[in-house]
Design a protein around this motif. Sequence first.
Motif, short mmCIF file in Angstrom:
data_model
loop_
_atom_site.label_atom_id
_atom_site.label_comp_id
_atom_site.label_asym_id
_atom_site.label_seq_id
_atom_site.Cartn_x
_atom_site.Cartn_y
_atom_site.Cartn_z
N ASP A 1 -5.06 -10.55 -5.03
CA ASP A 1 -5.36 -9.66 -6.16
C ASP A 1 -4.35 -8.52 -6.24
O ASP A 1 -3.87 -8.18 -7.32
CB ASP A 1 -6.78 -9.09 -6.04
N THR A 2 -4.02 -7.93 -5.10
CA THR A 2 -3.05 -6.83 -5.06
C THR A 2 -1.67 -7.30 -5.48
O THR A 2 -0.97 -6.63 -6.25
CB THR A 2 -2.98 -6.22 -3.64
N ASP B 1 0.81 -1.22 0.00
CA ASP B 1 0.00 0.00 0.00
C ASP B 1 0.84 1.26 0.00
O ASP B 1 0.36 2.34 -0.32
CB ASP B 1 -0.95 0.03 1.21
N ASP C 1 10.21 -6.22 -5.47
CA ASP C 1 9.91 -7.09 -6.60
C ASP C 1 10.58 -8.45 -6.40
O ASP C 1 11.48 -8.83 -7.15
CB ASP C 1 10.39 -6.43 -7.90
N SER D 1 3.18 3.61 -1.63
CA SER D 1 3.56 3.87 -3.03
C SER D 1 5.07 4.06 -3.21
O SER D 1 5.57 3.98 -4.32
CB SER D 1 2.82 5.10 -3.55
N PRO E 1 3.44 -8.81 -10.71
CA PRO E 1 2.97 -9.87 -11.61
C PRO E 1 3.97 -11.01 -11.84
O PRO E 1 3.57 -12.12 -12.17
CB PRO E 1 2.67 -9.13 -12.91
N THR F 1 -8.15 -10.61 -1.31
CA THR F 1 -7.88 -9.24 -1.77
C THR F 1 -6.38 -8.98 -1.86
O THR F 1 -5.92 -8.26 -2.75
CB THR F 1 -8.53 -8.20 -0.84
N ARG G 1 -0.92 -9.88 -7.40
CA ARG G 1 -0.94 -10.18 -8.84
C ARG G 1 -0.89 -8.90 -9.68
O ARG G 1 -0.27 -8.88 -10.74
CB ARG G 1 -2.19 -10.98 -9.20
N ARG G 2 -1.51 -7.84 -9.19
CA ARG G 2 -1.53 -6.58 -9.92
C ARG G 2 -0.20 -5.83 -9.79
O ARG G 2 0.32 -5.29 -10.76
CB ARG G 2 -2.68 -5.70 -9.41
N THR G 3 0.37 -5.78 -8.58
CA THR G 3 1.57 -4.97 -8.35
C THR G 3 2.88 -5.74 -8.54
O THR G 3 3.92 -5.13 -8.80
CB THR G 3 1.56 -4.36 -6.93
#
Length: 96
Positions: free
Chosen positions: A71-72, A47, A54, A49, A78, A68, A74-76
């Motif tokens: 999902d985060t 959360d 990585d 920024s 990948p 949730t 996988r999005r941030t």
Amino acid sequence: SVFELFGTLATGGTLDIAHNILSLTDRPAWDGTLVSAVPSAVTAVLDDSATHLDPSLLVLAGEAFPTTLLDTVRRTLPQTDVANIYGPTEATVYAT
């Protein structure tokens, strides 16, 4: 700690033992390949920024892993593989 320490050293890796995962938000960059933490701490780090995280592998244990957060991740992150070792797996892997 056995998984993180000996798994890394047995494969010729280098350890960077952070005070806690939240301290990674204070660094301009972190190039480690494995992060092992509780889901709530990973949520806080992702959360932020300013976080430059990585890893190749993210290992989550110690508390339930909410969808949730997956999902985060996988999005941030990948390219990161995720291992959920909470519950029976955690009890056998970490206890052994």
